[in-house]
Design a protein around this motif. Sequence first.
Motif, PDB file in Angstrom:
ATOM      1  N   PRO A  28       0.523  -1.292   0.551  1.00 22.11           N
ATOM      2  CA  PRO A  28      -0.298  -0.080  -0.111  1.00 22.11           C
ATOM      3  C   PRO A  28       0.970   1.040   0.010  1.00 22.11           C
ATOM      4  O   PRO A  28       1.751   1.507   0.295  1.00 22.11           O
ATOM      5  CB  PRO A  28      -0.633  -0.418   1.300  1.00 22.11           C
ATOM      6  CG  PRO A  28       0.129  -1.341   2.175  1.00 22.11           C
ATOM      7  CD  PRO A  28       0.279  -2.479   1.057  1.00 22.11           C
ATOM      8  N   LEU A  29       0.434   2.192  -0.719  1.00 19.40           N
ATOM      9  CA  LEU A  29       1.655   3.849  -1.024  1.00 19.40           C
ATOM     10  C   LEU A  29       0.337   5.294  -1.284  1.00 19.40           C
ATOM     11  O   LEU A  29       0.994   5.968  -1.119  1.00 19.40           O
ATOM     12  CB  LEU A  29       2.058   3.532  -2.276  1.00 19.40           C
ATOM     13  CG  LEU A  29       3.085   2.683  -2.941  1.00 19.40           C
ATOM     14  CD1 LEU A  29       3.394   2.992  -4.019  1.00 19.40           C
ATOM     15  CD2 LEU A  29       3.943   2.101  -2.132  1.00 19.40           C
ATOM     16  N   LEU A  30      -1.046   4.339  -0.410  1.00 17.41           N
ATOM     17  CA  LEU A  30      -2.082   5.441  -0.434  1.00 17.41           C
ATOM     18  C   LEU A  30      -2.136   4.596   1.550  1.00 17.41           C
ATOM     19  O   LEU A  30      -3.346   3.667   1.506  1.00 17.41           O
ATOM     20  CB  LEU A  30      -2.602   5.705  -0.578  1.00 17.41           C
ATOM     21  CG  LEU A  30      -3.213   6.972  -0.719  1.00 17.41           C
ATOM     22  CD1 LEU A  30      -2.555   8.332  -0.247  1.00 17.41           C
ATOM     23  CD2 LEU A  30      -5.289   7.014  -1.970  1.00 17.41           C
ATOM     24  N   GLN A  31      -2.520   5.530   2.514  1.00 19.30           N
ATOM     25  CA  GLN A  31      -3.411   5.078   3.745  1.00 19.30           C
ATOM     26  C   GLN A  31      -5.066   5.585   3.424  1.00 19.30           C
ATOM     27  O   GLN A  31      -5.271   5.917   3.089  1.00 19.30           O
ATOM     28  CB  GLN A  31      -2.522   6.475   4.970  1.00 19.30           C
ATOM     29  CG  GLN A  31      -1.140   6.317   5.386  1.00 19.30           C
ATOM     30  CD  GLN A  31      -0.739   7.178   6.564  1.00 19.30           C
ATOM     31  OE1 GLN A  31      -2.102   8.508   6.359  1.00 19.30           O
ATOM     32  NE2 GLN A  31      -0.314   6.730   7.470  1.00 19.30           N
ATOM     33  N   PRO A  32      -5.838   4.044   4.084  1.00 18.87           N
ATOM     34  CA  PRO A  32      -7.123   4.770   3.370  1.00 18.87           C
ATOM     35  C   PRO A  32      -7.957   5.660   4.087  1.00 18.87           C
ATOM     36  O   PRO A  32      -8.251   5.644   3.528  1.00 18.87           O
ATOM     37  CB  PRO A  32      -7.347   3.527   4.174  1.00 18.87           C
ATOM     38  CG  PRO A  32      -6.199   2.187   4.924  1.00 18.87           C
ATOM     39  CD  PRO A  32      -4.654   3.245   4.070  1.00 18.87           C
ATOM     40  N   ARG A  33      -7.335   6.176   4.931  1.00 21.28           N
ATOM     41  CA  ARG A  33      -7.730   7.187   5.340  1.00 21.28           C
ATOM     42  C   ARG A  33      -7.207   8.608   4.568  1.00 21.28           C
ATOM     43  O   ARG A  33      -8.614   9.304   4.654  1.00 21.28           O
ATOM     44  CB  ARG A  33      -8.304   7.589   6.382  1.00 21.28           C
ATOM     45  CG  ARG A  33      -6.617   8.077   7.292  1.00 21.28           C
ATOM     46  CD  ARG A  33      -6.509   8.537   8.872  1.00 21.28           C
ATOM     47  NE  ARG A  33      -5.443   8.813   8.851  1.00 21.28           N
ATOM     48  CZ  ARG A  33      -4.097   8.472   9.256  1.00 21.28           C
ATOM     49  NH1 ARG A  33      -3.766   7.196   8.912  1.00 21.28           N
ATOM     50  NH2 ARG A  33      -2.740   8.527   9.969  1.00 21.28           N
TER      51      ARG A  33
END
Length: 263
Positions: free
Chosen positions: A118-123
């Motif tokens: 993952p390269l973008l936090q979920p929030r």
Amino acid sequence: MNRRPSRPIALTIAGSDSGGGAGIQADLKTFAALHVHGTSAITCVTAQNPREVRAVQPLRPDMVRAQLEAVCAELPPRAVKTGMLYSPAIIRVVAGFTFPGNPPLVVDPVMVATSGAPLLQPRAVRVLTAELLPRATLVTPNVPEAQWLVGRPLKDMEDLRQAARSLHERHGCAVLIKGGHLKGLRTAPDLFYDGRQELLLEAPRIARLHTHGTGCTYAAAVTACLARGESLVRAVTTAKAFITRALAGAYRAARHDVLHPGA
């Protein structure tokens, strides 16, 4: 009299790829290949190679802002690209920044690395869609990213057409969905829609090539073309031909395939 040739300036706001295949490194190679002076604001330092992302260290938001301020003070960009932004705080810095001259903004919504990391936090997805995409000139998701953005599976070209229209209606920006992840196709199709015009951009699919950084390079090529003064339609068309050449001209580094933006 200064007779040195002048080059337009482009800015990339993205993460650093220590393996040299994606992120800031890919963007700057692409800018140079298209005769544009590349500037950068690094958002994250990653420890990665073509096989895996081992660690991610985001920079402080104030340091991201300081880079933007320093670049724009002396090297105002004629086009801006975002890549890996990672966190809500970094996205808000970029979305709230005033770029001199209001240059076109290309948003590559980097969410997951080719390796699956993952390269973008979920929030951060909500902040990206609510605060950055309304500022964008163009958003360039691949199929998995477009599925995240529209909230439904995309299985064929008609799904891509509907997704492009949905994203344009929601956010007001032009959309370029890269269809390379679609199964069972002999070509690599991309779908562009700007609210008035739809373009299907196709190229032969290159078999047995395992590389990463394609999305970064493609979006950076669009950005470079916009910095050179090309229209958006011409920029995406030129960029499609550019990324096709970069894939066809890929070379080997150790055991890995690497795109060749200068091909």
